[in-house]
Design a protein around this motif. Structure first.
Motif, PDB file in Angstrom:
ATOM      1  N   SER A  61       0.830  -1.204   0.000  1.00 34.15           N
ATOM      2  CA  SER A  61       0.000   0.000   0.000  1.00 34.15           C
ATOM      3  C   SER A  61       0.870   1.261   0.000  1.00 34.15           C
ATOM      4  O   SER A  61       2.086   1.202   0.156  1.00 34.15           O
ATOM      5  CB  SER A  61      -0.912   0.010   1.230  1.00 34.15           C
ATOM      6  N   ALA A  62       0.207   2.385  -0.131  1.00 39.38           N
ATOM      7  CA  ALA A  62       0.891   3.673  -0.102  1.00 39.38           C
ATOM      8  C   ALA A  62       1.025   4.211   1.323  1.00 39.38           C
ATOM      9  O   ALA A  62       1.466   5.340   1.518  1.00 39.38           O
ATOM     10  CB  ALA A  62       0.128   4.673  -0.965  1.00 39.38           C
ATOM     11  N   ASN A  63       0.668   3.413   2.315  1.00 34.94           N
ATOM     12  CA  ASN A  63       0.770   3.843   3.709  1.00 34.94           C
ATOM     13  C   ASN A  63       2.242   3.941   4.105  1.00 34.94           C
ATOM     14  O   ASN A  63       2.957   2.943   4.161  1.00 34.94           O
ATOM     15  CB  ASN A  63       0.031   2.865   4.626  1.00 34.94           C
ATOM     16  N   ALA A  64       2.695   5.153   4.368  1.00 31.70           N
ATOM     17  CA  ALA A  64       4.114   5.404   4.640  1.00 31.70           C
ATOM     18  C   ALA A  64       4.626   4.660   5.871  1.00 31.70           C
ATOM     19  O   ALA A  64       5.813   4.359   5.962  1.00 31.70           O
ATOM     20  CB  ALA A  64       4.353   6.894   4.805  1.00 31.70           C
ATOM     21  N   GLN A  65       3.743   4.350   6.817  1.00 32.85           N
ATOM     22  CA  GLN A  65       4.180   3.637   8.016  1.00 32.85           C
ATOM     23  C   GLN A  65       4.505   2.172   7.743  1.00 32.85           C
ATOM     24  O   GLN A  65       5.240   1.560   8.503  1.00 32.85           O
ATOM     25  CB  GLN A  65       3.106   3.699   9.109  1.00 32.85           C
ATOM     26  N   PHE A  66       3.967   1.613   6.667  1.00 29.80           N
ATOM     27  CA  PHE A  66       4.082   0.178   6.440  1.00 29.80           C
ATOM     28  C   PHE A  66       4.596  -0.220   5.070  1.00 29.80           C
ATOM     29  O   PHE A  66       4.850  -1.397   4.815  1.00 29.80           O
ATOM     30  CB  PHE A  66       2.716  -0.497   6.665  1.00 29.80           C
ATOM     31  N   GLN A  67       4.756   0.720   4.173  1.00 28.38           N
ATOM     32  CA  GLN A  67       5.144   0.414   2.795  1.00 28.38           C
ATOM     33  C   GLN A  67       6.499  -0.290   2.759  1.00 28.38           C
ATOM     34  O   GLN A  67       7.480   0.202   3.313  1.00 28.38           O
ATOM     35  CB  GLN A  67       5.187   1.704   1.990  1.00 28.38           C
ATOM     36  N   ASP A  68       6.525  -1.461   2.123  1.00 30.62           N
ATOM     37  CA  ASP A  68       7.738  -2.275   2.052  1.00 30.62           C
ATOM     38  C   ASP A  68       7.610  -3.245   0.875  1.00 30.62           C
ATOM     39  O   ASP A  68       7.280  -4.407   1.055  1.00 30.62           O
ATOM     40  CB  ASP A  68       7.937  -3.032   3.368  1.00 30.62           C
ATOM     41  N   ARG A  69       7.840  -2.736  -0.323  1.00 34.10           N
ATOM     42  CA  ARG A  69       7.673  -3.567  -1.517  1.00 34.10           C
ATOM     43  C   ARG A  69       8.579  -4.801  -1.516  1.00 34.10           C
ATOM     44  O   ARG A  69       8.112  -5.900  -1.792  1.00 34.10           O
ATOM     45  CB  ARG A  69       7.874  -2.744  -2.781  1.00 34.10           C
ATOM     46  N   PRO A  70       9.874  -4.676  -1.197  1.00 36.65           N
ATOM     47  CA  PRO A  70      10.712  -5.882  -1.189  1.00 36.65           C
ATOM     48  C   PRO A  70      10.213  -6.931  -0.190  1.00 36.65           C
ATOM     49  O   PRO A  70      10.202  -8.129  -0.482  1.00 36.65           O
ATOM     50  CB  PRO A  70      12.100  -5.366  -0.796  1.00 36.65           C
ATOM     51  N   GLY A  71       9.786  -6.483   0.985  1.00 43.45           N
ATOM     52  CA  GLY A  71       9.247  -7.409   1.975  1.00 43.45           C
ATOM     53  C   GLY A  71       7.956  -8.057   1.502  1.00 43.45           C
ATOM     54  O   GLY A  71       7.723  -9.250   1.716  1.00 43.45           O
ATOM     55  N   ALA A  72       7.114  -7.258   0.848  1.00 39.93           N
ATOM     56  CA  ALA A  72       5.859  -7.800   0.315  1.00 39.93           C
ATOM     57  C   ALA A  72       6.142  -8.845  -0.754  1.00 39.93           C
ATOM     58  O   ALA A  72       5.486  -9.899  -0.781  1.00 39.93           O
ATOM     59  CB  ALA A  72       5.007  -6.669  -0.268  1.00 39.93           C
ATOM     60  N   CYS A  73       7.114  -8.587  -1.604  1.00 37.20           N
ATOM     61  CA  CYS A  73       7.434  -9.544  -2.661  1.00 37.20           C
ATOM     62  C   CYS A  73       7.973 -10.859  -2.093  1.00 37.20           C
ATOM     63  O   CYS A  73       7.663 -11.933  -2.616  1.00 37.20           O
ATOM     64  CB  CYS A  73       8.412  -8.929  -3.659  1.00 37.20           C
ATOM     65  N   LYS A  74       8.716 -10.780  -0.994  1.00 37.67           N
ATOM     66  CA  LYS A  74       9.160 -12.018  -0.339  1.00 37.67           C
ATOM     67  C   LYS A  74       7.967 -12.793   0.208  1.00 37.67           C
ATOM     68  O   LYS A  74       7.920 -14.027   0.117  1.00 37.67           O
ATOM     69  CB  LYS A  74      10.135 -11.701   0.792  1.00 37.67           C
ATOM     70  N   LEU A  75       7.005 -12.074   0.767  1.00 42.06           N
ATOM     71  CA  LEU A  75       5.800 -12.740   1.278  1.00 42.06           C
ATOM     72  C   LEU A  75       4.971 -13.338   0.150  1.00 42.06           C
ATOM     73  O   LEU A  75       4.389 -14.415   0.310  1.00 42.06           O
ATOM     74  CB  LEU A  75       4.957 -11.744   2.080  1.00 42.06           C
ATOM     75  N   VAL A  76       4.901 -12.646  -0.975  1.00 40.23           N
ATOM     76  CA  VAL A  76       4.184 -13.166  -2.138  1.00 40.23           C
ATOM     77  C   VAL A  76       4.823 -14.479  -2.584  1.00 40.23           C
ATOM     78  O   VAL A  76       4.130 -15.469  -2.846  1.00 40.23           O
ATOM     79  CB  VAL A  76       4.154 -12.145  -3.294  1.00 40.23           C
ATOM     80  N   ASP A  77       6.139 -14.497  -2.645  1.00 34.46           N
ATOM     81  CA  ASP A  77       6.865 -15.710  -3.022  1.00 34.46           C
ATOM     82  C   ASP A  77       6.554 -16.848  -2.046  1.00 34.46           C
ATOM     83  O   ASP A  77       6.307 -17.980  -2.453  1.00 34.46           O
ATOM     84  CB  ASP A  77       8.367 -15.427  -3.066  1.00 34.46           C
ATOM     85  N   THR A  78       6.531 -16.537  -0.750  1.00 40.04           N
ATOM     86  CA  THR A  78       6.191 -17.537   0.266  1.00 40.04           C
ATOM     87  C   THR A  78       4.770 -18.047   0.070  1.00 40.04           C
ATOM     88  O   THR A  78       4.523 -19.257   0.148  1.00 40.04           O
ATOM     89  CB  THR A  78       6.345 -16.939   1.683  1.00 40.04           C
ATOM     90  N   ALA A  79       3.839 -17.143  -0.179  1.00 41.87           N
ATOM     91  CA  ALA A  79       2.438 -17.537  -0.371  1.00 41.87           C
ATOM     92  C   ALA A  79       2.284 -18.472  -1.569  1.00 41.87           C
ATOM     93  O   ALA A  79       1.587 -19.486  -1.494  1.00 41.87           O
ATOM     94  CB  ALA A  79       1.559 -16.297  -0.549  1.00 41.87           C
ATOM     95  N   VAL A  80       2.958 -18.141  -2.663  1.00 36.22           N
ATOM     96  CA  VAL A  80       2.882 -18.991  -3.861  1.00 36.22           C
ATOM     97  C   VAL A  80       3.518 -20.351  -3.586  1.00 36.22           C
ATOM     98  O   VAL A  80       2.973 -21.388  -3.977  1.00 36.22           O
ATOM     99  CB  VAL A  80       3.535 -18.298  -5.073  1.00 36.22           C
ATOM    100  N   SER A  81       4.635 -20.358  -2.868  1.00 38.86           N
ATOM    101  CA  SER A  81       5.292 -21.637  -2.567  1.00 38.86           C
ATOM    102  C   SER A  81       4.439 -22.499  -1.638  1.00 38.86           C
ATOM    103  O   SER A  81       4.567 -23.722  -1.644  1.00 38.86           O
ATOM    104  CB  SER A  81       6.679 -21.418  -1.967  1.00 38.86           C
ATOM    105  N   ARG A  82       3.544 -21.870  -0.878  1.00 34.35           N
ATOM    106  CA  ARG A  82       2.612 -22.604  -0.012  1.00 34.35           C
ATOM    107  C   ARG A  82       1.373 -23.067  -0.785  1.00 34.35           C
ATOM    108  O   ARG A  82       0.483 -23.684  -0.224  1.00 34.35           O
ATOM    109  CB  ARG A  82       2.156 -21.742   1.154  1.00 34.35           C
ATOM    110  N   GLY A  83       1.309 -22.701  -2.048  1.00 37.03           N
ATOM    111  CA  GLY A  83       0.199 -23.157  -2.886  1.00 37.03           C
ATOM    112  C   GLY A  83      -0.873 -22.134  -3.168  1.00 37.03           C
ATOM    113  O   GLY A  83      -1.898 -22.457  -3.761  1.00 37.03           O
ATOM    114  N   ASP A  84      -0.684 -20.890  -2.770  1.00 36.84           N
ATOM    115  CA  ASP A  84      -1.684 -19.851  -3.010  1.00 36.84           C
ATOM    116  C   ASP A  84      -1.515 -19.304  -4.426  1.00 36.84           C
ATOM    117  O   ASP A  84      -0.764 -18.359  -4.654  1.00 36.84           O
ATOM    118  CB  ASP A  84      -1.550 -18.739  -1.983  1.00 36.84           C
TER     119      ASP A  84
END
Length: 97
Positions: A61-84
């Motif tokens: 998101s564009a929320n400055a307190q939480f924005q973390d694209r590299p971290g989000a992409c790592k989580l996306v990779d984890t989610a896909v590897s879990r079958g999502d």
């Protein structure tokens, strides 16, 4: 937001609602963003329903307190590897950007 934040102390659904609201309304700020992030990460690690998607949305998101694209992409990779497979497009977006 304070009322929802207080309710989320004991209620996972309320915590995830806070995370989703922060992603949807990036202008909203919270006191103690590290605590919100910690709770969201814990829920995702415990594979709570919807927690991973909510955390990814918050980090993208564009929320400055939480924005973390590299971290989000790592989580996306984890989610896909879990079958999502619903995250497959986001994974492709992460790899191209």
């Amino acid at each position: 937001m304070t009322l929802i934040d207080r309710a989320s102390t004991w209620d996972l659904d309320a915590r995830m609602q806070v995370v989703r609201l922060l992603a949807e309304f990036p202008e909203v700020r919270v006191n103690g963003p590290k605590r919100v992030l910690y709770d969201a990460v814990q829920a995702a690690e415990l594979d709570e329903p919807g927690a991973m998607k909510a955390l990814i949305a918050l980090k993208l998101s564009a929320n400055a307190q939480f924005q973390d694209r590299p971290g989000a992409c790592k989580l996306v990779d984890t989610a896909v590897s879990r079958g999502d497979q619903s995250m497959a497009q986001r994974l492709a977006d992460c790899r191209t950007n």
